[in-house]
Design a protein around this motif. Structure first.
Motif, PDB file in Angstrom:
ATOM      1  N   GLY A  45       0.764  -1.236   0.000  1.00 50.63           N
ATOM      2  CA  GLY A  45       0.000   0.000   0.000  1.00 50.63           C
ATOM      3  C   GLY A  45       0.792   1.281   0.000  1.00 50.63           C
ATOM      4  N   SER A  46       2.103   1.217  -0.152  1.00 48.56           N
ATOM      5  CA  SER A  46       2.896   2.449  -0.226  1.00 48.56           C
ATOM      6  C   SER A  46       2.664   3.120  -1.578  1.00 48.56           C
ATOM      7  CB  SER A  46       4.383   2.144  -0.039  1.00 48.56           C
ATOM      8  OG  SER A  46       4.643   1.653   1.251  1.00 48.56           O
ATOM      9  N   TYR A  47       2.275   4.374  -1.530  1.00 45.62           N
ATOM     10  CA  TYR A  47       1.975   5.134  -2.745  1.00 45.62           C
ATOM     11  C   TYR A  47       3.229   5.319  -3.577  1.00 45.62           C
ATOM     12  CZ  TYR A  47       0.738   9.204  -5.613  1.00 45.62           C
ATOM     13  OH  TYR A  47       0.516  10.084  -6.653  1.00 45.62           O
ATOM     14  N   ARG A  48       3.111   5.068  -4.893  1.00 43.31           N
ATOM     15  CA  ARG A  48       4.242   5.224  -5.790  1.00 43.31           C
ATOM     16  C   ARG A  48       4.010   6.259  -6.887  1.00 43.31           C
ATOM     17  NH1 ARG A  48       6.742   3.741  -2.309  1.00 43.31           N
ATOM     18  NH2 ARG A  48       8.106   1.923  -2.101  1.00 43.31           N
ATOM     19  N   GLY A  49       2.775   6.497  -7.254  1.00 45.38           N
ATOM     20  CA  GLY A  49       2.546   7.494  -8.294  1.00 45.38           C
ATOM     21  C   GLY A  49       1.138   7.430  -8.852  1.00 45.38           C
ATOM     22  N   GLN A  50       0.868   8.315  -9.809  1.00 47.33           N
ATOM     23  CA  GLN A  50      -0.440   8.370 -10.458  1.00 47.33           C
ATOM     24  C   GLN A  50      -0.319   9.114 -11.767  1.00 47.33           C
ATOM     25  OE1 GLN A  50      -3.258  11.654  -9.087  1.00 47.33           O
ATOM     26  NE2 GLN A  50      -2.009  11.374  -7.238  1.00 47.33           N
TER      27      GLN A  50
END
Length: 202
Positions: A45-50
């Motif tokens: 669940g660690s945010y990496r991008g969008q």
């Protein structure tokens, strides 16, 4: 065990997320439909991008539904209300698109899900046209099956499509409360039954 996410527009928040897919490296891509974007995370669940925002230009979305990742890590997104499939590098750089509204082959009405096979073939649930269409990795039309109805091999508002390693195609059918599955490389259709699950091999 774990979880992440909440309602909102910030990094890691969602508005009507509809589909997800892992890439070969273990990153998780989520179609954040209400926010008209794709977000990606580690498996924990660690945010990496969008990428993405509302619109009709390349790299923009109008209620994206369906996401699939190819073996080369290219990401395919069903851009539902723009009636097209767009595809990108794993970091969101635009690579190409295909599709337009309509009932002819290669066009979509109600694109509701997609998945990518090990050889790069892209299978698309073309919901309102009551069919599955499949394409090469760069969008060349390869084939289709299905029509409206309740019989074996027919569809009534199917909402998603998935593959298993042997190549069988599973179709989730909202309108008929069932799952159908097909061996798409074989033109023969032989119905069987597994309780409430209709099983077909195509």
């Amino acid at each position: 065990m774990g979880k992440w996410g909440s309602y909102g527009t910030g990094n890691g928040a969602f508005s009507f997320p509809t589909h997800l897919a892992f890439d070969p490296r273990g990153l998780l891509y989520v179609a954040d439909s209400g926010n008209d974007r794709l977000q990606y995370f580690t498996a924990a669940g660690s945010y990496r991008g969008q990428w993405g925002s509302w619109g009709t230009a390349n790299g923009e979305f109008d209620y994206p539904r369906g996401v699939g990742v190819a073996p080369n890590n290219n990401v395919y997104v069903g851009d539902t209300s723009n009636y097209r499939v767009q595809y990108f590098t794993s970091a969101g750089s635009y690579l190409g698109k295909w599709g337009i509204q309509g009932s002819e082959i290669g066009r979509f009405r109600g694109l509701s899900g997609l998945t990518v096979a090990a050889d790069g073939t892209v299978f698309v649930a073309d919901m309102v046209n009551h069919r599955i269409q499949y394409f090469s990795a760069n969008g060349a039309f390869l084939g289709t099956w299905g029509s409206q109805g309740s019989g074996d091999g027919e569809f009534n508002f199917h909402v998603d499509v998935a593959l298993v390693p042997n190549g069988d195609v599973y179709v989730l059918e909202f309108g008929m409360y069932r799952v159908q599955y097909f061996r798409w490389s074989d033109p023969a259709v032989v119905p069987t039954s597994l309780g409430p699950v209709k099983a077909l091999f195509r």
